[in-house]
Design an enzyme around this catalytic site. Structure first.
Site, PDB file in Angstrom:
ATOM      1  CG  ASN A  88      -1.837   1.194   1.272  1.00  0.00           C
ATOM      2  OD1 ASN A  88      -1.446   2.310   0.935  1.00  0.00           O
ATOM      3  ND2 ASN A  88      -3.074   0.965   1.670  1.00  0.00           N
ATOM      4  N   PRO A  89       1.021   1.897  -1.141  1.00  0.00           N
ATOM      5  CG  PRO A  89       0.704   2.783  -3.264  1.00  0.00           C
ATOM      6  CD  PRO A  89       0.365   1.601  -2.416  1.00  0.00           C
TER       7      PRO A  89
ATOM      8  CE  LYS B 150      14.756  -6.707  -1.102  1.00  0.00           C
ATOM      9  NZ  LYS B 150      15.743  -5.880  -1.808  1.00  0.00           N
TER      10      LYS B 150
ATOM     11  CD  GLN C  22       5.485   2.371   9.094  1.00  0.00           C
ATOM     12  OE1 GLN C  22       6.417   1.697   9.507  1.00  0.00           O
ATOM     13  NE2 GLN C  22       4.701   3.012   9.911  1.00  0.00           N
TER      14      GLN C  22
ATOM     15  N   GLY D  32       9.361  -0.538   7.838  1.00  0.00           N
ATOM     16  CA  GLY D  32       9.110   0.132   9.115  1.00  0.00           C
ATOM     17  C   GLY D  32      10.291   0.896   9.687  1.00  0.00           C
ATOM     18  CD  GLU D  33      12.755  -1.849  12.714  1.00  0.00           C
ATOM     19  OE1 GLU D  33      13.464  -1.880  13.707  1.00  0.00           O
ATOM     20  OE2 GLU D  33      12.304  -2.883  12.160  1.00  0.00           O
TER      21      GLU D  33
END
Lengths: 754, 352
Positions: free
Chosen positions: A644-645, A714, A651, A717-718
């Site tokens: 979901n772009p 991939k 994020q 989140g970080e």
């Protein structure tokens, strides 16, 4: 050029009938905007009492007195829980049966091992009474000198860092590489302790019914929490029901059940009534994890052409006096730059602080700001543009292991990010650019990377007689959009539109989704969903293709595809049948199947799997006053398949802002004598406010990865934190000519040096 | 929270009587007091809510050209009052540089004058703090004190006064009107505050029951309105207290400075009026050399109270910049980032 996915244009992955790739808005967005999303602390079961922690004011010693009488004498106070009356536990909270079971402070004794450690819990009819009861305890202590800072004691080499990584790794001969080098960088960088500061403090509402436990609490890992509580209370996991539909941010601090959450459950046990316990902001600076301070030395060797001959990255970090978590900061140098010799190592000291734990990009963020600063220094030493330098030293295989990458579109990230930013116009020398108002302008960049991880998860899927679908998985929405993105995967897996699939998530009675950490949740839970959906569709296909009355009879060899609530014969799309008709004829109200998601060990041993990105930042600095403001950031990220772009952009933006915060804002101010944190509040623990956040762009570079998992995900989140912190720091150098190696960069660093 | 009595008097005299009882505290919007109570730093027995007192919420333009501001006027209302902002642009700029829109909508003029220091040791009830608990010592003195005072501090206390609003007010000779048990009196705002000395717990000269009812600016403020600025340096673009700030007002005639007003924030336990600098500025030409001389004079007595030597040089540079900006002239409209060194960067005007 590789197409990019941007919100303004049709997603590259979009195809007829696909939900994956669509920039859907958060499905729970309206609930949240209207205040109707029920977070843990919003629950008030009948008869509920309020619990408030009393926390230690010293960092080391023991409690020798609590004025329990005064607290209990306060109107409304029902009970005071101390080591003397705390209900028994089936397991010692100091037991450590695996490296990721962290020791908890559950009033097991009178020892104090960090400031803000819980030392009692006051339970009262109102929050106000419990708060005052906690104040009236007026603890007295036997005080021992606190060990504070990275030089506070004997250092040692930890047995492992991060999640079981070796604390030292080497490939090639670093000392030979350094002595053969024509230029060397030897620089030391310092990063401070940082605290998670999720908007929602840890909260729990706990109710016992006999030996059954019902709790509302935010969790990034429901099944792990359930297992931990089952062990502590000596009950079967299925007696424990945890609801965690929404988290107000976690960032790693809600990954494992924390001590204060367990104390809320113990308080409920003690008084025999439901109890709510919500941490005060200052209580979040101790018992729920943080990011360790670090001091990192980087030695880099360079040959006459600006090629790396060696990278030696050493990190000094801290853990608590009583448990082991070691921020794997130096590991950042394993994967990014091609060097014939790489060595990474860690040593550690023990300090009187709460145990550091996973905090967004643990190790990766800390190491990235040091590595990216050092790479910038190396490029400058060679007189080479920092982007050119990075491309010159581009790693075609993973440097530390020699493995090929499963995919790596970093070159495209560099190219497209640089083009969008206008990097080609950057003067090589620092302190060359000024704006119309006379402010110094600087441009800096950093490379972002984060491993593409997967844990293990399960999901359960069903197709119903009315043609709708059901997907069940105990997944975690920390604000990142799991309700939406996982719902999209569920819909595709069932060949249905997202609105035709009931998506159940966020409770512990659903299949285990694994931990929402390591940027691996979408991949892990997504694969479980994908496989559960495929399994139930296979059952449906068997019903159809084995039934003479079906138009799909005999299509078993050719196969069918599921789309829009129908199965189509793969080799003849004119032949199809609806789910409703297939189930009706079979006389079935519902069919079900399960699926699992997990890493493929064969692929993992063959390939190095990482997401990548390139971040470009512009800062302006007042030449006299030293005040810094980031004025522009562009990031380009290759993170496999984008589910979901819109969520991904959010994020990435969050990560980039966090990186800016790392470089310029965040720092726990710790008294060097007492070990107390003096800015345990949101007024003085600085994180960026809206006025600090510049115009930002996140380009999503298309990347196909057939190896990470079947969905090609991939994780995002970080990674945004990495690269960004260094980009901002490097931009400050480019603006001012002053290289600050202690973060966050402060006004004093620039005024004093200038 | 500690239980307390809550009273809501109907008149100023009732309020004074109610608050004269030991253990009482006035409550206006509570933007500072409630945090202090939640943290256990202030533990009043009685709150005297003054927010419903009549007649304290007006901005009056006096016949003599002065301005009188009721103690309950909200910060945002004052900053956005067109006549006030035109007469006292540096005060409006200071107000808008502070806190957040939500806090400015709530915070009152009277309360702002009495806000407490942001010293972390004052807020940390486990630390020694002479201001919070007289005689316990000052853990800041040899602690984490990068942001602490460089002027007027004592061994007993090195905390700073955090207000933005008060800095231009002190520069402009604002006067506070106080209703007390012995009736009404007025004193210069600058004289309201005390330096710590051996009694840092005595932050001002108010007596029990004293209620600030109004703030008055003298007619002379208008003579500085064409050349008045507030500059605030900090390590976050908004929602942060000043590391150091300066308010500067100049009266320039025929290229010469006829009169000057200068005060600093974030350097001492009170808003710091820099009279030696004003004396240098008066009669001098408005140029960089003059401004630097003024800055040196303003900080002549400064000394670090800890790890904050840099603040002395930084304060000088801020003075030079504030004077430079003031000499250029008050901008026609408020910047999007009031008081910020980055105010000139953005083309966006303040829309709040």
């Amino acid at each position: 050029m590789t197409p990019e996915i941007r919100l303004a244009q049709a997603p590259a992955h979009a195809r007829h009938g696909s939900n994956i790739g669509q920039p859907l808005t958060r499905r729970e967005g309206v609930l949240k905007v209207k205040g109707e999303a029920r977070f843990a602390a919003d629950n008030h079961p009948p008869g509920m009492l309020h619990a408030v922690l009393a926390v230690s004011q010293i960092a080391r010693g023991r409690v020798n007195f609590l004025d329990i009488q005064a607290a209990k004498g306060h109107p409304g106070v029902v009970e005071v829980m101390t080591p003397a009356n705390r209900p028994p536990l089936a397991e010692d909270p100091d037991a450590k049966t695996n490296p990721f079971m962290f020791r908890l402070d559950l009033l097991q004794n009178d020892q104090v091992r960090y400031a803000n450690q819980p030392i009692a819990v006051v339970i009262a009819e109102t929050l106000e009474a419990a708060t005052e009861g906690a104040a009236l305890l007026s603890p007295r202590y036997d005080v021992l000198p606190a060990r504070v800072g990275l030089d506070s004691g004997e250092s040692f080499v930890p047995p492992a860092v991060g999640v079981g990584n070796p604390s030292e790794m080497r490939r090639g001969d670093v000392e030979a590489g350094l002595s053969a080098a024509s230029k060397r960088i030897d620089a030391t960088y310092e990063t401070p302790a940082q605290y998670h500061n999720a908007m929602e403090p840890h909260a729990i509402v706990a109710a016992w019914d006999g030996d059954k436990l019902s709790i509302d609490t935010p969790s990034q890992g429901l099944a792990i929490a359930q297992g931990r509580l089952a062990g502590l209370f000596g009950i079967s996991p299925d007696k424990i029901h945890i609801r965690s539909p929404f988290l107000g941010g976690g960032f790693g601090s809600k990954g494992l059940m924390s001590g204060p959450q367990v104390l809320g459950i113990l308080a409920a046990r003690l008084v025999g009534k439901p109890v709510k316990l919500v941490l005060r902001r200052e209580h979040m600076y101790g018992p729920v994890g943080h990011r360790s301070a670090s001091r990192q030395r980087l030695r880099i060797g360079l040959d006459g052409d600006g090629l790396l001959t060696a990278i030696d990255h050493h990190a000094r970090i801290a853990s608590s006096s009583f448990d082991d978590f070691f921020e794997p900061a130096a590991d950042a140098s394993h994967t990014l730059y091609a060097s014939p010799a790489i060595a990474t190592s860690h040593d550690a000291v023990r300090v009187d602080a709460g145990t550091p734990l996973f905090m967004r990009a643990p190790g990766e963020a800390t190491g990235s700001i040091a590595l990216e600063s050092a790479i910038d220094e190396a490029a400058w030493a060679c007189g080479i543009d920092p982007l050119t330098f990075r491309i010159k030293n581009y790693a075609e295989v993973e440097p530390i292991s020699g493995k090929p990458f499963s995919s790596k579109a970093l070159r495209q990230c560099y190219a497209q990010g640089a083009e969008r930013f206008g990097w080609a116009r950057r003067p090589l020398e620092p302190r060359q650019m000024r704006d119309g108002a006379g402010l110094l302008v600087g441009w800096g960049m950093g490379t972002a990377t984060f491993p593409a991880l997967m844990f293990a998860a399960e999901a359960r899927a069903a197709l119903r007689g009315d043609g709708s679908g059901l997907m069940e998985i105990g997944a975690h929405d920390m604000g990142q959009g799991a309700w939406t993105a996982l719902g999209q995967i569920a819909a595709d897996s069932l060949g249905l539109d997202v609105d035709r699939v009931e998506f159940r998530s966020g409770t512990s009675d659903l299949p285990d989704a694994g931990i929402a950490g390591g940027s691996a949740h979408t991949a892990t839970a997504g694969m479980a969903i994908h496989n559960a959906g495929a399994a139930v569709i296979a059952k449906l296909a068997d019903l159809a293709t084995g039934d003479e009355r079906s138009s799909l009879f005999g299509a078993g060899n050719a196969g069918v595809t599921a789309r829009d609530g129908r199965l189509f014969r793969r080799d003849d799309e004119s032949r199809s049948e609806s789910y409703v008709d297939i189930l009706k004829r079979a006389g079935l109200a519902q069919i079900e199947a399960s699926g699992k998601g997990a890493a493929d060990p064969a692929a993992q041993s063959t390939y190095a799997m990482h997401a990548h990105g390139a971040v470009f930042a512009e800062v302006k600095v007042d030449p006299d006053l030293g005040q810094i403001r980031v004025t522009r950031m562009v990031g380009a990220f290759a993170t496999g398949r984008i589910i979901n772009p819109r969520m991904v952009q959010s994020q990435i933006f969050g990560g980039m802002i966090w990186g800016m915060s790392f470089a310029l804002h965040e720092k726990a101010i710790i008294d060097h004598r007492s070990g107390r944190i003096l800015n345990a509040n949101l007024a003085e623990y600085y994180v960026p406010v809206n006025a600090d956040v510049p115009p930002m762009e996140a380009l999503m570079i298309d990347e196909y990865d057939p190896h990470v998992n079947a969905l090609g995900i991939k994780g995002v989140g970080e990674i945004g934190v990495t690269g960004s912190a260094g980009a901002v720091a490097n931009a400050v150098w480019h603006a001012t000519g002053i290289r600050v190696r202690r973060f966050p960069i402060g006004i004093d660093d620039l005024v004093t040096a200038g | 929270m500690k239980n307390f009595e809550y009273v809501r008097p109907a008149s100023v005299s009732d309020a004074v009587a109610a608050a004269a009882v030991p253990g009482s505290a006035y409550l206006a919007s509570g933007t500072n007091l409630l945090d202090l109570m939640k943290g256990g730093i202030s533990r009043p027995d009685r709150l005297v809510d003054v927010t419903r007192l009549p007649g304290l919420d007006r901005i009056e333009h006096l016949a003599d050209g002065g301005i009188r501001i009721g103690a309950l006027v909200r910060n945002a209302d004052l900053a956005h009052d067109p006549d006030f902002a035109k007469s006292c642009p540096a005060v409006a700029e200071a107000l808008l540089s502070g806190a957040s829109p939500q806090l400015r909508n709530a915070a009152t003029v009277g309360g702002n004058l009495l806000q407490r220091t942001r010293c972390g040791y004052f807020y940390d009830t486990a630390s020694a703090c002479n201001k919070r608990e007289p005689g316990t010592g000052c853990d800041a003195r040899h602690g984490e004190n990068r942001l602490h005072a460089v002027l007027g501090w004592s061994e007993a206390c090195i905390a700073t006064h955090p207000s933005d609003f008060c800095v231009p007010l002190v520069a402009l000779d604002a006067v506070v009107e106080i209703e007390g048990r012995a009736g009404r009196r007025e004193i210069a705002l600058e004289a309201l505050y005390r330096l710590p000395g051996d009694t840092p717990e005595r932050e001002n000269v108010l007596e029990p029951g004293d209620l600030i009812v109004a703030l008055r600016l003298p007619p002379a403020v208008r003579t500085f309105s064409a050349h008045a600025r507030y500059l605030k340096v900090r390590e976050r673009t908004s929602y942060a207290f000043a590391m150091i700030s300066a308010a500067a007002g100049l009266r320039i005639e025929a290229g010469k400075i006829r009169d000057a007003r200068l005060a600093l924030g974030g350097v001492a336990a009170k808003p710091w009026r820099a009279r030696p600098a004003e004396d240098i500025l008066a009669g001098a030409s408005a140029d960089a050399a003059t401004f630097r001389r003024a800055a040196e004079a303003a900080l002549a007595d400064a000394k670090p109270s800890g790890d904050n030597l840099f603040k002395i040089e930084l304060a000088k540079r801020i003075i030079v910049r504030a004077l430079t900006l003031a000499a250029v002239g008050t901008p026609a409209r408020m910047s999007a980032l009031p008081g910020s060194p980055f105010a000139s960067v953005s083309g966006v005007l303040h829309d709040a």
